[in-house]
Design an enzyme around this catalytic site. Sequence first.
Site, PDB file in Angstrom:
ATOM      1  N   GLY A 232       0.757  -1.189  -0.006  1.00  0.00           N
ATOM      2  CA  GLY A 232       0.001  -0.069   0.013  1.00  0.00           C
ATOM      3  C   GLY A 232       0.924   1.167  -0.353  1.00  0.00           C
ATOM      4  O   GLY A 232       0.713   2.031   0.789  1.00  0.00           O
ATOM      5  N   ASP A 233       1.746   1.391  -1.017  1.00  0.00           N
ATOM      6  CA  ASP A 233       2.605   2.618  -1.209  1.00  0.00           C
ATOM      7  C   ASP A 233       3.557   3.032  -0.021  1.00  0.00           C
ATOM      8  O   ASP A 233       4.103   3.845   0.029  1.00  0.00           O
ATOM      9  CB  ASP A 233       1.550   3.832  -1.267  1.00  0.00           C
ATOM     10  CG  ASP A 233       1.317   3.909  -2.780  1.00  0.00           C
ATOM     11  OD1 ASP A 233       1.975   3.276  -3.707  1.00  0.00           O
ATOM     12  OD2 ASP A 233       0.545   4.641  -3.059  1.00  0.00           O
ATOM     13  N   ALA A 234       3.957   2.018   0.811  1.00  0.00           N
ATOM     14  CA  ALA A 234       4.767   2.011   1.731  1.00  0.00           C
ATOM     15  C   ALA A 234       6.240   1.801   0.838  1.00  0.00           C
ATOM     16  O   ALA A 234       6.257   1.363  -0.020  1.00  0.00           O
ATOM     17  CB  ALA A 234       4.908   1.206   2.955  1.00  0.00           C
TER      18      ALA A 234
END
Lengths: 617, 330
Positions: A232-234
């Site tokens: 998730g876009d980490a």
Amino acid sequence: MAVKRKKKRLKLPGQKTSVFLNGRLIGFHESGPSLARELREKRRAGTITHEMNVHYNRGTDEVYINTDSGRARRPYIVVEDGKSKLIPSLIEQLKTGELSWSKLVKLGVIEYLDAEEEEGAYVALTEPELLPAHTHLEIDPVSICGVTVSVLPYPEYNSSPRITMACSMAKQSLGTYTVNFNLRTDSRGHIMYYPQQPLVRTRPYKILKFAERAAGQNFVVAITSMQGYNMGDAIVMNRSAVDRGLGRSVFYKTYEAEERRYPGGQKDKFEIPAVTTQGYREEKAYRHLGEDGIIVPESRVSTKDVLVGKTSPPRFLEEMSVFGVMEEKKRENSLAMKSGEEGTVDSVMITDSLSGNRLVKVRMRSIKIPEAGDKFASRHGQKGVLGLLLPQEDMPFTKDGIVPDIIINPHAIPSRMTVGHLLETLGAKAACLSGKFADGTAFHGDKEEEFKAVLRENGFEEYGEEILYDGVTGVQIKSKIYIGVTYYQRLHHLVSNKMHVRSRGPVQLLTHQPTEGRAREGGLRFGEMERDCLIGYGASMLLRERLLEESDRTYELVCDKCGSIAIKDHIKNREYCPLCDSTSLHYVEMSYAFKLLLDEIKSLHIFPRLLMRDKAR
Amino acid sequence: MATKVKREIDVGEAVGILAAQSIGEPGTQMTMRTFHYAGVAEQVPTGLPRLIELVDAKKEPKKPLMDIYLSPEYAKDPKKARTIADDLECTILSQVAEISEDFVEKKIDIVLDEKNLEFEGLTVEDVKKTIKAAGGTVTSSGNRVAVKPNTTSLRLIRRLTNKLKGMHLKGVEKIKRAAIIEAKDGIFIRTYGSNIAEVMKDPRVDAKRVFTNDVKEVERVLGIEAARNTIIRETKQVLDLQGLNVDVRHIMLLADAMCMDGAVKSVGRHGLSGEKAGVLARAAFEETIKHLITAAVKADDDKLIGVTENIIVGQTVPVGTGTVRLKFKH
């Protein structure tokens, strides 16, 4: 009912075209188009100033001539009969320096159009696509982009929403926002430690001299999943690289204190407050102050330490004491660090404020090393939050021993269609190998094939993929992984400036409920919908605890007889109802907000009564 | 028996909140999806707009529709069904005639369009008969009819004109269009415009299977129980259409609440919430001052029965664990 008016203006026979100069009607002309054409020709010939713009509006049959100041204008190459007036021989002359820009404008080769004249122009983007109908030619296709877009590499390969996002994020990036930051007292400022110019630049980037105040660094990026820490876009980042200074920045914050004057000739005073001062903090808070009550530079301060000791005159004049001499009671009014903040005093400035009072500005400095929760973004709208700092030895590596600085998740790519991101990675990788900057200017940047060739020549996979080895086990990772160099920006959303927790803390004066917001050390709202969830679950006791016991519970005396709120007189130690003098009272547990509601209802001239009975019957 | 016990609702379960959340949560997703359809012309409201319409208990839906199933004899044959549909479709005078007022002569001129008349299966004579029923002296020649009103007042003439324009010539009133839809379970007629009372009288129609989306009309004609079923059916349909899976019992509870006291009430200020028992609960919802002042005038008590009141006061809520009370006997 409103009648729809016909848009088309009726032209009466013999009616002439209205002519407006700077928005004012100055006269009429037989033929609008020919007037506009004539004026334009004269402007190009240099008979009329080149700052004049004409526009003929066919719909209204009006000619607008503008010569006033404040119009936004931009240059175009003039096109006549489908031919650019900037002919190769002129370009040669430009190269040798015989011609200058202003000369070209004078020659009528280049002209500036304002918003109105541009409305009637037919502009070609590139020379090959010129048609006889065209009136102008764009000097360079990039010039359709604004300043912010034009420094992004390969925007034409990205989806438009991502470009918009990349632009707004570029404005939040940390870099060198000004070169004289050391002399300034900005209330907040971030300066990056080792800024680099991107390996994939654009032509406007060079024109703007952005490299001299770069805002980002070239990161080695691998696109793969990493133990789920980049979901998730980490972003997973190399801790060792961070230790070496990757993404590091300083944060400056300036505090201000002023010796104010009050009506009545009284004044604040900078000093270390005496112990007798009203509202005196603990002695520890003043430990960094010098004799003048102002903090010593380079002292390390933490939460709630005093930066400038200040005392103010009392808010109300006190009664004269028995001996006729009033003892000066002072109020503590020091400038202290905000809660949760710490740092080093960078510099202290003493000046005068506009109203002539003594003014102290204290600039705090703190080093912000990337930590989990900090925000980073590439120049393609690909933003992410740091999820894990992994030591170098645990990071995957290539056969050459290259270890990525960050690992982003492949899921970030397909749905967002940021092909430019991948192309930049490839280009920068090739740039590293060839030692030449790559050009990513919109519409005519370096081509993918060129990068591939460089990679091939240097013994790399032409698609930018490499075989990586697991850093922990040393086992070869089964699939090839896309790895290269991408310019990343650190954005000014740092967790350390946002993190906030509260277990107990201040309450509001009016409602006795917890305060709101980080600055006030506030609580997190247990809102209406959260309330609904507890009701839905049937957790009645938990709900009461949240809404009453952990919030604004009070015990109010209520009169049995009249049902109004009674009082306790602490001096006479007597409890009674002020309305009916009854002493038959009970303490009732209620929320303070409810007590307030009762008061407000009373202010509506409605008398609410509380009728009580025993809880258990 | 075991399943029956399992499916029973526990004492003190907050069924209302559960129903609200169960309909509301998928509802938020519905909003996001339906508004993408904006701009599609002539659509029956579906999704959130329709849901709001139902819950607000509007007098008439934006697009009243009927699904009429036919008696076995007609249900198989599309041609026969078509005849019923044609009979249902209503024709008014302005559809087949040009009507103009002559204020100088104080009369109304009607020019009948014979082509249209034929198409509708009407004759000039039929129409003239209907026109006569409207009043005034009627003179006619061929397809031209002139009506001389008994009055000279311009306003009354205009009124008569409007009456003539809307004169009902044939078919069932309010039914603007009827189409035949062949479904798996037989042919049915879908009409735009709703009038169940009249349609059910037609012997060719299966009176037990005449559906409308007009809840208020069902309430009027068939009673509150039927209205409740209509609310359930329509709501379920809206949610199903969006692919949202909501247990019917939540919708049934909503419909029950709306029909509880014999008339369809809306959910909101003018209906359910406006009639809550507690003064504080009503004041907390909308029109705070109005409720407080009327309560003061009437010297109302709030018995603190509901959820909202108890939260305001700071007591446990009579739901779930809060339903348990201690009783002492002396």
